[in-house]
Design a protein around this motif. Structure first.
Motif, PDB file in Angstrom:
ATOM      1  N   LEU A   1       8.413  -2.755   2.332  1.00  0.00           N
ATOM      2  CA  LEU A   1       7.611  -3.670   1.523  1.00  0.00           C
ATOM      3  C   LEU A   1       7.066  -4.811   2.374  1.00  0.00           C
ATOM      4  CD1 LEU A   1       6.580  -4.806  -1.152  1.00  0.00           C
ATOM      5  CD2 LEU A   1       8.810  -5.887  -1.460  1.00  0.00           C
ATOM      6  N   LEU A   2       7.895  -5.324   3.272  1.00  0.00           N
ATOM      7  CA  LEU A   2       7.444  -6.428   4.123  1.00  0.00           C
ATOM      8  C   LEU A   2       6.277  -5.987   4.989  1.00  0.00           C
ATOM      9  CD1 LEU A   2      10.828  -8.015   5.209  1.00  0.00           C
ATOM     10  CD2 LEU A   2       9.317  -8.681   3.344  1.00  0.00           C
ATOM     11  N   GLU A   3       6.325  -4.728   5.476  1.00  0.00           N
ATOM     12  CA  GLU A   3       5.209  -4.204   6.267  1.00  0.00           C
ATOM     13  C   GLU A   3       3.927  -4.258   5.452  1.00  0.00           C
ATOM     14  OE1 GLU A   3       5.638  -0.312   7.803  1.00  0.00           O
ATOM     15  OE2 GLU A   3       7.588  -0.721   8.675  1.00  0.00           O
ATOM     16  N   GLU A   4       4.042  -3.885   4.169  1.00  0.00           N
ATOM     17  CA  GLU A   4       2.860  -3.781   3.329  1.00  0.00           C
ATOM     18  C   GLU A   4       2.384  -5.153   2.849  1.00  0.00           C
ATOM     19  OE1 GLU A   4       1.351  -1.011   2.894  1.00  0.00           O
ATOM     20  OE2 GLU A   4       2.853   0.232   3.826  1.00  0.00           O
ATOM     21  N   SER A   5       3.219  -6.166   2.967  1.00  0.00           N
ATOM     22  CA  SER A   5       2.917  -7.437   2.328  1.00  0.00           C
ATOM     23  C   SER A   5       2.498  -8.526   3.299  1.00  0.00           C
ATOM     24  CB  SER A   5       4.135  -7.901   1.535  1.00  0.00           C
ATOM     25  OG  SER A   5       4.513  -6.907   0.614  1.00  0.00           O
ATOM     26  N   GLY A   6       2.206  -8.146   4.544  1.00  0.00           N
ATOM     27  CA  GLY A   6       1.709  -9.119   5.494  1.00  0.00           C
ATOM     28  C   GLY A   6       2.719 -10.194   5.803  1.00  0.00           C
ATOM     29  N   ASN A   7       2.347 -11.449   5.530  1.00  0.00           N
ATOM     30  CA  ASN A   7       3.186 -12.580   5.896  1.00  0.00           C
ATOM     31  C   ASN A   7       4.202 -12.962   4.833  1.00  0.00           C
ATOM     32  OD1 ASN A   7       1.831 -12.902   8.362  1.00  0.00           O
ATOM     33  ND2 ASN A   7       0.180 -14.031   7.347  1.00  0.00           N
ATOM     34  N   ILE A   8       4.248 -12.207   3.746  1.00  0.00           N
ATOM     35  CA  ILE A   8       5.200 -12.542   2.685  1.00  0.00           C
ATOM     36  C   ILE A   8       6.601 -12.176   3.148  1.00  0.00           C
ATOM     37  CG2 ILE A   8       5.869 -12.114   0.298  1.00  0.00           C
ATOM     38  CD1 ILE A   8       3.022 -11.351  -0.298  1.00  0.00           C
TER      39      ILE A   8
ATOM     40  N   LEU B   1      -2.051   9.034  -5.594  1.00  0.00           N
ATOM     41  CA  LEU B   1      -2.374   9.464  -4.233  1.00  0.00           C
ATOM     42  C   LEU B   1      -3.862   9.303  -3.935  1.00  0.00           C
ATOM     43  CD1 LEU B   1      -0.235  12.687  -3.639  1.00  0.00           C
ATOM     44  CD2 LEU B   1       0.102  10.409  -2.665  1.00  0.00           C
ATOM     45  N   LYS B   2      -4.673   9.472  -4.945  1.00  0.00           N
ATOM     46  CA  LYS B   2      -6.118   9.351  -4.745  1.00  0.00           C
ATOM     47  C   LYS B   2      -6.538   7.889  -4.569  1.00  0.00           C
ATOM     48  CE  LYS B   2      -7.836  13.424  -7.251  1.00  0.00           C
ATOM     49  NZ  LYS B   2      -8.615  13.861  -8.441  1.00  0.00           N
ATOM     50  N   ASN B   3      -5.793   6.988  -5.197  1.00  0.00           N
ATOM     51  CA  ASN B   3      -6.201   5.578  -5.220  1.00  0.00           C
ATOM     52  C   ASN B   3      -5.106   4.685  -4.635  1.00  0.00           C
ATOM     53  OD1 ASN B   3      -8.653   6.160  -6.874  1.00  0.00           O
ATOM     54  ND2 ASN B   3      -7.145   6.690  -8.411  1.00  0.00           N
ATOM     55  N   HIS B   4      -4.635   5.053  -3.448  1.00  0.00           N
ATOM     56  CA  HIS B   4      -3.508   4.328  -2.869  1.00  0.00           C
ATOM     57  C   HIS B   4      -3.917   3.047  -2.142  1.00  0.00           C
ATOM     58  CE1 HIS B   4      -4.824   5.935   0.989  1.00  0.00           C
ATOM     59  NE2 HIS B   4      -4.810   7.153   0.478  1.00  0.00           N
ATOM     60  N   ASN B   5      -5.210   2.863  -1.893  1.00  0.00           N
ATOM     61  CA  ASN B   5      -5.727   1.653  -1.237  1.00  0.00           C
ATOM     62  C   ASN B   5      -5.024   1.334   0.088  1.00  0.00           C
ATOM     63  OD1 ASN B   5      -7.590   1.071  -3.345  1.00  0.00           O
ATOM     64  ND2 ASN B   5      -5.942   0.181  -4.567  1.00  0.00           N
ATOM     65  N   GLY B   6      -4.640   2.368   0.800  1.00  0.00           N
ATOM     66  CA  GLY B   6      -4.030   2.172   2.109  1.00  0.00           C
ATOM     67  C   GLY B   6      -2.598   1.683   2.087  1.00  0.00           C
ATOM     68  N   ASN B   7      -1.959   1.681   0.914  1.00  0.00           N
ATOM     69  CA  ASN B   7      -0.572   1.222   0.789  1.00  0.00           C
ATOM     70  C   ASN B   7       0.370   2.339   1.237  1.00  0.00           C
ATOM     71  OD1 ASN B   7       2.010   0.470  -0.111  1.00  0.00           O
ATOM     72  ND2 ASN B   7       1.190  -0.647  -1.855  1.00  0.00           N
ATOM     73  N   THR B   8       0.858   2.258   2.468  1.00  0.00           N
ATOM     74  CA  THR B   8       1.679   3.329   3.034  1.00  0.00           C
ATOM     75  C   THR B   8       2.963   3.544   2.248  1.00  0.00           C
ATOM     76  OG1 THR B   8       0.835   2.779   5.226  1.00  0.00           O
ATOM     77  CG2 THR B   8       2.786   4.171   5.139  1.00  0.00           C
ATOM     78  N   GLN B   9       3.580   2.469   1.776  1.00  0.00           N
ATOM     79  CA  GLN B   9       4.827   2.624   1.027  1.00  0.00           C
ATOM     80  C   GLN B   9       4.583   3.336  -0.294  1.00  0.00           C
ATOM     81  OE1 GLN B   9       7.762   2.333   1.989  1.00  0.00           O
ATOM     82  NE2 GLN B   9       8.894   2.539   0.072  1.00  0.00           N
ATOM     83  N   LEU B  10       3.487   3.031  -0.954  1.00  0.00           N
ATOM     84  CA  LEU B  10       3.141   3.735  -2.188  1.00  0.00           C
ATOM     85  C   LEU B  10       2.926   5.217  -1.908  1.00  0.00           C
ATOM     86  CD1 LEU B  10       2.250   3.899  -5.157  1.00  0.00           C
ATOM     87  CD2 LEU B  10      -0.039   3.245  -4.430  1.00  0.00           C
TER      88      LEU B  10
END
Length: 471
Positions: free
Chosen positions: A39-46, A244-253
């Protein structure tokens, strides 16, 4: 936080997929816990603390006696919670174990009867942290499953709260309980699945961390064969495919959804539906885009489980899996499962390509006008082996392809897309390909289709132009 990237099945030399299936029940005991590091990977600086506010919430001091005075809980529950709250986290687990039934009932009573954000956040955060440290903490609630204070029922209600932090913590605890071997009742399973299906279809309602926590509940539920059947019969695949079609580049999703599909691929009743062109095409496309090993492992593992199902080998060939796998073999992978699965798939797909790569059959298909995405179209082996045959018989096959892409020709968009693809492959594979296509006046035809409203035609026209420019 423990980062979990999905179960790894050891290699089985004999018995193939069936032997792997026998192992899956034991290997899935460690089924997908909510991956906070990912999640931290996907959330940038959060930061983790910014998301979960663990320290802040653990320092809250809910007024348990006020809930007693309001007759929402008994005096004994209030006293237990006051005593519990005074202990530091590292000794709270031992205290709970001294009188587990009383403490578990007190926790669940508060969570069920008291609609107070501070108390809910405090108890859920504490339970989540304790269970994360020791699975034995989750096992303490086993005696209450199926009772009037069923933990799955209480948590299911909390998962619907508007506070994303409350909902996400409740989801985490459900996953802890299932991972600890607690078995939800049939009603709880259906309620949890209905909740996940509903909430994942309106992801804009939740913050990212909460949405992923909700999806982790489904991952935990699907480790069981019967629950996979229930999910499938409730049209669960219709929920997963759009994600899967609309993942918007979210690798964890992507990983969590692929993990769900991987789990489903172990159930014979569901396999025929998974061995489908739409699903295979989506997963193959993701393989081309995503380099994360945990995602690659899930997709390749799914393909291995399905490779002997129906026309799956043909489907993968049509999706361009042969070329993709050969390219992937050039990379160094740390995961031994990835390398083994690539070898298995390449052996099957390569054999299929060789069997299907017959120029006579290809010619018959082109001349018939009934073009389909058969393996030959996407096979490098076929084009390298047969490209010079396009010049035979007055180049009839090549001229037919060019006729299909001529503007105004009355053919289906699929036929135009396949013909554009094949013209591009001819240009790439034949030394004089570009000159011959130009000589026959086909360049304007190709350029014309760049403005097509059909996505597949537009895509193949663009690829064909690129090949013309590069060769």
């Amino acid at each position: 936080a423990v980062s979990y990237e999905g179960p790894r099945l050891s290699r089985v030399k004999a018995g193939g997929v069936e032997a792997r299936q026998k192992q899956v029940s034991s290997r899935l005991v460690m089924v997908a816990e909510f991956d906070r590091e990912a999640l931290l990977e996907e959330s940038g600086n959060i930061s983790s603390e910014a998301i979960w506010r663990t320290t802040e919430i653990r320092n809250l001091k809910p007024n348990w006696t006020s809930f007693r005075d309001a007759r929402l809980i008994e005096d004994r529950d209030a006293q237990l919670l006051i005593r519990f709250q005074r202990e530091p986290l590292h000794t709270q687990g031992a205290l709970m174990s001294e009188d587990s039934q009383a403490f578990c009932l007190a926790f669940l009573t508060i969570l069920k009867n008291v609609n107070n954000e501070e108390s809910m956040q405090y108890l859920l955060t504490t339970m989540d942290e304790l269970m994360k440290e020791s699975r034995d903490m989750a096992k303490l609630f086993k005696q209450l499953v199926g009772s009037r204070m069923d933990p799955f029922s209480v948590l299911n209600d909390l998962m619907s709260k508007p506070d994303d932090l409350v909902a996400a913590r409740a989801c985490n605890i459900v996953v802890h309980l299932i991972n600890a071997g607690l078995v939800p009742t049939e009603n709880s399973v259906r309620s949890l699945m209905d909740f996940v299906r509903t909430e994942t279809q309106r992801d804009s309602k939740h913050k990212k961390f909460c949405f992923l926590a909700i999806l982790s509940v489904l991952q935990a539920l699907l480790r069981d064969h019967e629950r996979r059947i229930v999910f499938y019969e409730a049209k669960g695949l219709h929920m997963l495919i759009p994600l899967l079609k609309n993942h918007n580049g979210n690798t964890q999703l992507i990983y969590q959804v692929c993990h769900c599909i991987w789990l489903l691929s172990y159930t014979n009743e569901i396999k025929p539906r998974l061995a489908d062109m739409q699903i295979a095409a989506i997963l193959t496309h993701i393989l081309k885009q995503v380099q994360k090993e945990k995602v690659v492992r899930m997709i390749l593992g799914t393909f291995v489980n399905l490779i002997s199902e129906g026309e799956m080998v043909n489907v993968l060939s049509v999706c361009g899996a042969h070329r993709l796998l050969e390219n992937m073999k050039q990379r160094t992978w740390n995961d031994e499962d990835i390398n083994a699965d690539m070898d298995t798939l390449l052996e099957k797909v390569s054999l299929n390509v060789e069997t299907k790569s017959n120029f006579d059959d290809y010619s018959k298909e082109i001349l018939s006008g009934e073009l389909e995405w058969t393996p030959m179209h996407r096979s490098i082996v076929f084009w390298d082996k047969n490209v010079h045959k396009f010049l035979e018989k007055d180049m009839t096959v090549l001229k037919t392809l060019l006729e299909y892409i001529k503007p105004g020709t009355n053919v289906e968009n699929k036929t135009i897309a396949i013909a554009l693809h094949d013209v591009g492959e001819f240009v790439r594979a034949h030394p004089s390909g570009k000159a011959l296509v130009t000589k026959h006046g086909a360049k304007p035809y190709i350029m014309h289709h760049l403005t097509s409203h059909d996505q597949s035609v537009n895509k193949e026209a663009l690829l064909c132009v690129q090949k013309l420019m590069c060769h």
